[in-house]
Design a protein around this motif. Structure first.
Motif, PDB file in Angstrom:
ATOM      1  N   ARG A 240      30.793  46.777  58.495  1.00 33.26           N
ATOM      2  CA  ARG A 240      30.409  48.025  57.652  1.00 33.26           C
ATOM      3  C   ARG A 240      31.381  49.086  57.526  1.00 33.26           C
ATOM      4  N   LEU A 241      32.247  49.131  58.446  1.00 29.89           N
ATOM      5  CA  LEU A 241      33.088  50.269  58.520  1.00 29.89           C
ATOM      6  C   LEU A 241      34.263  49.719  57.440  1.00 29.89           C
ATOM      7  N   ARG A 293      35.792  59.068  52.072  1.00 27.25           N
ATOM      8  CA  ARG A 293      37.120  58.990  53.062  1.00 27.25           C
ATOM      9  C   ARG A 293      36.790  59.647  54.351  1.00 27.25           C
ATOM     10  N   LEU A 294      36.350  60.840  54.486  1.00 25.36           N
ATOM     11  CA  LEU A 294      35.996  61.716  55.625  1.00 25.36           C
ATOM     12  C   LEU A 294      34.808  60.944  56.351  1.00 25.36           C
ATOM     13  N   LEU A 295      33.903  60.351  55.662  1.00 23.24           N
ATOM     14  CA  LEU A 295      32.661  60.033  56.344  1.00 23.24           C
ATOM     15  C   LEU A 295      33.281  58.600  57.001  1.00 23.24           C
ATOM     16  N   VAL A 296      34.006  57.923  56.469  1.00 20.22           N
ATOM     17  CA  VAL A 296      34.484  56.555  57.159  1.00 20.22           C
ATOM     18  C   VAL A 296      35.534  57.142  58.252  1.00 20.22           C
ATOM     19  N   LEU A 315      25.766  56.092  57.478  1.00 21.80           N
ATOM     20  CA  LEU A 315      26.130  57.244  56.369  1.00 21.80           C
ATOM     21  C   LEU A 315      27.424  56.711  55.588  1.00 21.80           C
ATOM     22  N   ALA A 316      28.479  56.553  56.242  1.00 24.80           N
ATOM     23  CA  ALA A 316      29.655  56.006  55.532  1.00 24.80           C
ATOM     24  C   ALA A 316      29.549  54.773  54.657  1.00 24.80           C
ATOM     25  N   LYS A 317      29.024  53.765  55.012  1.00 24.99           N
ATOM     26  CA  LYS A 317      28.803  52.661  54.388  1.00 24.99           C
ATOM     27  C   LYS A 317      27.947  52.709  52.925  1.00 24.99           C
ATOM     28  N   ILE A 369      17.896  52.633  58.463  1.00 25.58           N
ATOM     29  CA  ILE A 369      18.605  52.731  59.638  1.00 25.58           C
ATOM     30  C   ILE A 369      18.832  54.291  59.739  1.00 25.58           C
ATOM     31  N   ILE A 370      19.336  54.743  58.720  1.00 31.65           N
ATOM     32  CA  ILE A 370      19.217  56.256  58.776  1.00 31.65           C
ATOM     33  C   ILE A 370      18.023  57.165  58.960  1.00 31.65           C
ATOM     34  N   ALA A 371      17.119  56.482  58.395  1.00 35.16           N
ATOM     35  CA  ALA A 371      15.818  57.225  58.435  1.00 35.16           C
ATOM     36  C   ALA A 371      15.148  57.057  59.696  1.00 35.16           C
TER      37      ALA A 371
END
Length: 379
Positions: A240-241, A293-296, A315-317, A369-371
């Motif tokens: 995922r990353l 980019r910052l989330l990654v 979050l990043a994906k 997944i986030i929830a």
């Protein structure tokens, strides 16, 4: 986030490779849907394959943040080539995390050098997001394991030298019955379907894989009883990353060509860039790309620090995948009718963008997944 001088040097090397050696071949790779093995080996020569693997196994002992920057740079030039980087890193992760010493010594140096390619056989015709519902079976027969089933959408299937296969020893146990195995090309009972004619990410020999009483030694099991947990952990990391970093690269490439075109294309006696509507579109692209980019990089930094990173990766994906599709679409709008011509790379970037909302866990699954994480934190 401040980069070290070493990180900047590696990123710049990847950028030069992408611009000078990959970009000139990107259109041909896409149009012919042909895997460029020489280019893949070139990535290995420069240390861009299996970057996070220990040096003793041929890796670079690199950190995940640096690897994500390399993936982004290569994806700006060719998603198909970048796919080879992310797939290899994922397979390296599984071998480092679950492999025996013998397996690590046998397979890791070959992957890191680009000599060999490994495909990941997880997805099935009826098992995608619900990975625990696998139908491919692994039957223990003395010292052997007999595999039966079908895998679908397998990147690199027709060019891989070996495969990491996910199967179940007991369907009733769902995730607890999942195991992983290494299967070499040429093994009796292993066969392949026709190469899939894909919309995007072309040039990586994607095809179905079939197992018909495919018999391997029990010694080829990868990891122990925690097969499903290891698979999910691997998807969070390199899977995922890597997909998120690729999405950032594709979006950045789209913005770059859209900006260049807007400065050159004139209407009403001025470059179309001078129209505020175009400026705002480009400004929004820049904002969202930098945020993604910052989330990654945050998720990668958490992984490097051996801290929980699954939530950050989702979050990043999710953000990067949606951002990529949205911004490549807006970049096409800047091109107007010319976006439909293969003369410009924006047409290929558009076809490559969609997959980032789908593979390695759809963005709808990522939101689940986030929830779940939010609910857990609120409890």
């Amino acid at each position: 986030m401040t980069l070290t001088s070493e990180q900047e040097a590696i990123r710049d090397l990847a950028r030069r490779l992408a611009n000078e050696e990959i970009a000139p071949k990107a259109r041909q790779i896409d149009e012919t849907s042909t895997f460029d093995r020489a280019l893949h080996r070139r990535l290995g020569e420069l240390g861009f394959l299996g970057m996070t693997a220990p040096a003793e196994y041929g890796g670079s002992d690199s950190d995940t943040v640096t690897w994500c920057m390399v993936v982004e740079e290569i994806a700006k030039a060719s998603s198909a080539v970048a796919n080879g980087v992310t797939l290899t890193e994922s397979m390296v992760h599984y071998l480092v995390a679950m492999g025996t010493e013998e397996q690590k010594k046998k397979y890791l140096p070959r992957l890191a050098s680009g000599e060999s390619l490994c495909s990941f056989c997880l997805t099935e015709p009826n098992a995608g997001s619900d990975a625990a519902s696998l139908a491919t079976t692994a039957t223990i027969d003395g010292d052997d394991v007999i595999l039966n089933g079908q895998k679908m959408w397998i990147s690199g299937a027709l060019v891989a030298d070996f495969f990491i296969v996910v199967a179940t020893v007991d369907k009733s146990q769902r995730s607890k019955g999942v195991r992983t195995y290494i299967v070499e090309r040429g093994t009796s009972g292993l066969s392949f379907g026709e190469k899939l004619d894909l919309m995007g990410i072309r040039g990586f020999a994607t095809a179905p894989v079939f197992f018909d009483n495919c018999t391997i030694s029990k010694s080829q099991q990868l990891g122990g009883e925690e097969g499903f947990r290891a698979v999910m952990h691997g998807l969070d990391g390199a899977g995922r990353l890597g997909a998120a970093a690729m999405a950032v690269g594709v979006a950045q490439a789209a913005m770059d060509v859209a900006l260049k075109y807007s400065l050159e294309r004139e209407q009403f006696r001025q470059p179309i860039f001078d129209f505020q509507s175009v400026q705002f579109m480009l400004a929004d692209m820049a904002i969202e790309i930098e945020a993604a980019r910052l989330l990654v990089h945050k998720a990668a930094a958490l992984r490097d620090a051996n801290k929980a990173f699954s939530f950050a990766t989702s979050l990043a994906k999710t953000f990067a995948g949606d951002m990529c599709m949205r911004n490549v679409t807006n970049a096409m709008q800047v091109f107007g009718g010319y976006c439909y011509s293969k003369e410009y790379p924006i047409e290929r970037l558009f076809r490559d963008a969609k997959i980032h909302q789908i593979w390695d866990g759809t963005n709808q699954v990522q939101r689940m997944i986030i929830a779940r994480h939010l609910k857990k934190e609120a409890a």
